[in-house]
Design a protein around this motif. Structure first.
Motif, mmCIF file in Angstrom:
data_model
loop_
_atom_site.group_PDB
_atom_site.id
_atom_site.type_symbol
_atom_site.label_atom_id
_atom_site.label_comp_id
_atom_site.label_asym_id
_atom_site.label_seq_id
_atom_site.Cartn_x
_atom_site.Cartn_y
_atom_site.Cartn_z
ATOM 1 N N TYR A 168 0.833 -1.196 0.000
ATOM 2 C CA TYR A 168 0.000 0.000 0.000
ATOM 3 C C TYR A 168 0.872 1.252 0.000
ATOM 4 O O TYR A 168 0.619 2.196 -0.756
ATOM 5 C CB TYR A 168 -0.919 -0.016 1.226
ATOM 6 C CG TYR A 168 -1.770 1.203 1.347
ATOM 7 C CD1 TYR A 168 -2.912 1.352 0.544
ATOM 8 C CD2 TYR A 168 -1.455 2.214 2.240
ATOM 9 C CE1 TYR A 168 -3.697 2.477 0.642
ATOM 10 C CE2 TYR A 168 -2.239 3.348 2.336
ATOM 11 C CZ TYR A 168 -3.359 3.476 1.535
ATOM 12 O OH TYR A 168 -4.134 4.599 1.619
ATOM 13 N N ASP A 169 1.898 1.245 0.839
ATOM 14 C CA ASP A 169 2.771 2.421 0.931
ATOM 15 C C ASP A 169 3.535 2.656 -0.363
ATOM 16 O O ASP A 169 3.898 3.788 -0.682
ATOM 17 C CB ASP A 169 3.766 2.256 2.087
ATOM 18 C CG ASP A 169 3.076 2.456 3.429
ATOM 19 O OD1 ASP A 169 1.971 3.010 3.422
ATOM 20 O OD2 ASP A 169 3.644 2.032 4.458
ATOM 21 N N VAL B 125 -4.396 -1.838 -2.638
ATOM 22 C CA VAL B 125 -4.555 -2.869 -1.621
ATOM 23 C C VAL B 125 -5.838 -2.581 -0.866
ATOM 24 O O VAL B 125 -6.119 -1.421 -0.508
ATOM 25 C CB VAL B 125 -3.362 -2.873 -0.640
ATOM 26 C CG1 VAL B 125 -3.570 -3.907 0.446
ATOM 27 C CG2 VAL B 125 -2.074 -3.153 -1.376
ATOM 28 N N ALA B 126 -6.632 -3.613 -0.660
ATOM 29 C CA ALA B 126 -7.905 -3.417 0.031
ATOM 30 C C ALA B 126 -7.648 -3.036 1.483
ATOM 31 O O ALA B 126 -6.738 -3.556 2.119
ATOM 32 C CB ALA B 126 -8.738 -4.687 -0.042
ATOM 33 N N GLU B 127 -8.495 -2.121 1.957
ATOM 34 C CA GLU B 127 -8.346 -1.615 3.324
ATOM 35 C C GLU B 127 -8.453 -2.758 4.339
ATOM 36 O O GLU B 127 -7.681 -2.836 5.295
ATOM 37 C CB GLU B 127 -9.450 -0.576 3.563
ATOM 38 C CG GLU B 127 -9.420 0.087 4.908
ATOM 39 C CD GLU B 127 -8.419 1.236 4.957
ATOM 40 O OE1 GLU B 127 -8.092 1.766 3.885
ATOM 41 O OE2 GLU B 127 -7.978 1.566 6.070
ATOM 42 N N GLU B 128 -9.402 -3.659 4.105
ATOM 43 C CA GLU B 128 -9.647 -4.699 5.114
ATOM 44 C C GLU B 128 -8.498 -5.711 5.168
ATOM 45 O O GLU B 128 -8.305 -6.367 6.183
ATOM 46 C CB GLU B 128 -10.968 -5.413 4.873
ATOM 47 C CG GLU B 128 -11.074 -6.199 3.570
ATOM 48 C CD GLU B 128 -11.750 -5.381 2.471
ATOM 49 O OE1 GLU B 128 -11.703 -4.129 2.553
ATOM 50 O OE2 GLU B 128 -12.304 -5.987 1.541
ATOM 51 N N ASP B 129 -7.729 -5.784 4.065
ATOM 52 C CA ASP B 129 -6.586 -6.698 4.090
ATOM 53 C C ASP B 129 -5.521 -6.222 5.059
ATOM 54 O O ASP B 129 -4.866 -7.019 5.726
ATOM 55 C CB ASP B 129 -5.982 -6.821 2.687
ATOM 56 C CG ASP B 129 -6.688 -7.886 1.892
ATOM 57 O OD1 ASP B 129 -7.440 -8.656 2.507
ATOM 58 O OD2 ASP B 129 -6.484 -7.942 0.664
ATOM 59 N N MET B 130 -5.357 -4.891 5.103
ATOM 60 C CA MET B 130 -4.324 -4.349 5.975
ATOM 61 C C MET B 130 -4.742 -4.439 7.433
ATOM 62 O O MET B 130 -3.908 -4.435 8.329
ATOM 63 C CB MET B 130 -4.051 -2.897 5.609
ATOM 64 C CG MET B 130 -3.239 -2.762 4.349
ATOM 65 S SD MET B 130 -2.677 -1.102 4.148
ATOM 66 C CE MET B 130 -4.198 -0.259 3.796
#
Lengths: 235, 306
Positions: A26-27, A32-37
């Protein structure tokens, strides 16, 4: 959250590695899906735990495509010869290697897989450090014809347990696009060789996947000035 | 009019290209830089060569039913060629990589590596010195003790020196421990294993002579080639001779060295000597100085007027 179920240490470890890897992508600017992080340990266990309580590494591999902003950032400045340059970035394939030791063979298979799947670059997360010869192959892989265009990065799980950029003492690093880099050099009347440098083996540089010649802007807190920006040339 | 700066005017602006601001390089500096750059590029080439060799040797030998004690001639020759730039540490890497691949460490052996009796991390092993505790990994390197012996026989012959600073690397040749040395003759005869030669000295004698002759012929040919290339025998072929300008001269003594001896303290009136000279009256006791004294007096008489 409420269940008193305890998970094996290796599962918890891998969960943290997984989250850091997602955050890293993501960085860097991938979608990238929010919920994955923010995946909780319970959800992670439900998805990737085998019956014996150990994580199933072969299921965790994922690919990510670069976002619009990232594509733009990685596009070189159009020139007369090449008025419509293609972005120097593409789909990334992240693999969690389950082998105890990673040698030349595993690395070569992985590179072959990247080329076959038409991935631009790859990240391999392995449980232990690679053999010396594999590191040598990796060093020469960017010039190698058989590897993927964007190169291969290898991380050890140990290094991804914690997201180092979240540490208080690590300042914010922002990658500059080639357009921004040009403006910076014009603004300060510099040549890029006159900038301070950062090694590409620097932990944060590795985290951001910096390539030689790119410039990062480092924003620190300053007692006197509030914020203080400096620039580093990756070598 | 712009205010005049009190600072010294710099002769070169900071934005000027770097080459103009640096001092002109002398030919010697340039030679040194090129010399070291060549060394680095050679080093890189050798490292790549080793890497390529290991990649090839990972899937060695080609046929699954090859016998490590009787390798086929092309396999053996190829192995010897590939192993040439290796250092012992590179050879260890090769063993490591082959073991990760699950095969026996010896590159001419197609069998899988031995399995340790259990999955424990450390194992007991009976040796001649008693029981030893060894890593599980150490037990799983080879398929048999025989292969271990063959592989280590190669390892001890490897040159400790990295290949890019070796001198005249073509001359050395790695020997293999093989039982079918006769089959390798047509390619290049291997120097024979000593045990077999001892066991059947009569039969192998002619073969051995042939091998020696072939080796001598090959060495001669290599020397001829070197001269053709413009090298002098016994010289480093890629050395840059420009950098070495000093003449080295050995100081060779033509007389055999004589140990220093103390003047004898007991005999002779050494206690009478004044800075090594013994005054006349005391000197008469010594026969050698006696003659000198006589000469002196004669000379003195000659020069007397009248």
């Amino acid at each position: 959250m409420d269940s008193g179920e305890t998970y094996s240490a290796s599962l918890i470890r891998l969960w943290r590695v997984y989250r850091t890897t997602k955050e890293m992508c993501y960085d860097r600017g991938y979608d990238v899906a929010e919920e994955d992080m923010k995946l909780t340990l319970q959800d992670f266990a439900a998805r990737y735990m085998r019956e014996d309580g150990e994580p199933d590494r072969s299921k965790i591999h994922f690919s990510a495509i670069p976002s619009e902003a990232m594509m733009k950032k990685y596009t070189p400045i159009p020139t007369a010869k090449d008025p419509d340059p293609t972005p120097q970035i593409g789909t990334i394939w992240v693999e969690f290697n389950a082998d105890e030791n990673v040698g030349l063979k595993q690395l070569r298979d992985y590179m072959q897989h990247l080329v076959n799947g038409a991935y631009y670059s790859g990240v391999m997360v392995c449980t232990k450090a690679m053999t010396g010869m594999a590191l040598r192959l990796l060093r020469g892989s960017s010039s190698l014809a058989e590897g993927p265009k964007g190169g291969v990065e290898v991380f050890v799980e140990q290094d991804l347990l914690v997201n180092i950029t979240k540490h208080e003492l690590v300042p914010k690093h922002v990658l500059l696009s080639s357009e921004e880099k040009k403006q910076l050099l014009v603004r300060y009347r510099l040549k890029e060789t006159q900038l301070p440098r950062i090694q590409v083996t620097d932990p944060v540089a590795k985290y951001l996947g910096l390539r030689r010649g790119q410039v990062v802007k480092i924003i620190r807190k300053s007692e006197t000035a509030g914020r203080y920006a400096s620039y580093r040339w990756a070598i | 009019m712009a205010p005049k700066s009190i600072l010294k005017t710099p002769t070169v602006s900071t934005n000027a290209p770097l080459s103009s601001s640096t001092k002109p390089v002398t030919q010697r500096q340039r030679n040194t830089a090129i010399y070291h750059a060549n060394i680095i590029s050679q080093q890189k080439n050798v490292e790549n060569e080793v890497l390529e060799a290991i990649l090839t040797l990972l899937d060695f030998p080609a046929s699954p039913d090859a016998d490590p004690s009787r390798p086929s001639a092309p396999d053996a020759l190829r192995f010897q060629e590939l192993i040439m730039p290796f250092q012992p540490s590179d050879y260890d890497s090769l063993l490591e990589e082959r073991n990760l691949n699950g095969s026996c460490g010896y590159a001419l052996c197609p069998r899988p590596k031995r399995r340790a009796p259990s999955t424990a991390r450390k194992h007991f092993r009976d040796t001649t010195k008693g029981v030893e505790i060894v890593d599980k990994k150490m037990l799983e390197v080879w398929c048999s003790d025989d292969c271990a012996r063959r592989a280590l026989y190669v390892k001890v012959q490897l040159n400790e020196e990295p290949a890019w600073i070796r001198q005249g690397g073509a001359s050395e040749k790695i020997e293999l421990m093989v039982d079918n040395a006769e089959e390798h003759h047509n390619a290049l005869p291997l120097r024979l294993k000593r045990e077999t030669a001892k066991a059947t000295p009569k039969i192998l004698h002619d073969d051995e002579d042939d091998a020696a002759a072939a080796w001598a012929a090959r060495d001669d040919a290599l020397a001829d080639l070197a001269i053709e290339r413009g090298e002098k025998p016994g010289r480093l072929s890629k050395a840059n001779k420009d950098l070495i300008t000093a003449q080295i001269k050995e100081r060779v003594g033509n007389a055999p060295p004589v140990p220093p001896s103390l003047p004898s303290q007991t005999m002779g009136p050494s206690h009478m000597a004044i800075e090594g000279h013994i005054p006349g009256s005391a000197g008469r006791a010594v026969p050698v100085s006696d003659e000198e004294e006589d000469d002196d007096t004669q000379d003195w008489d000659k020069h007397l007027p009248g």
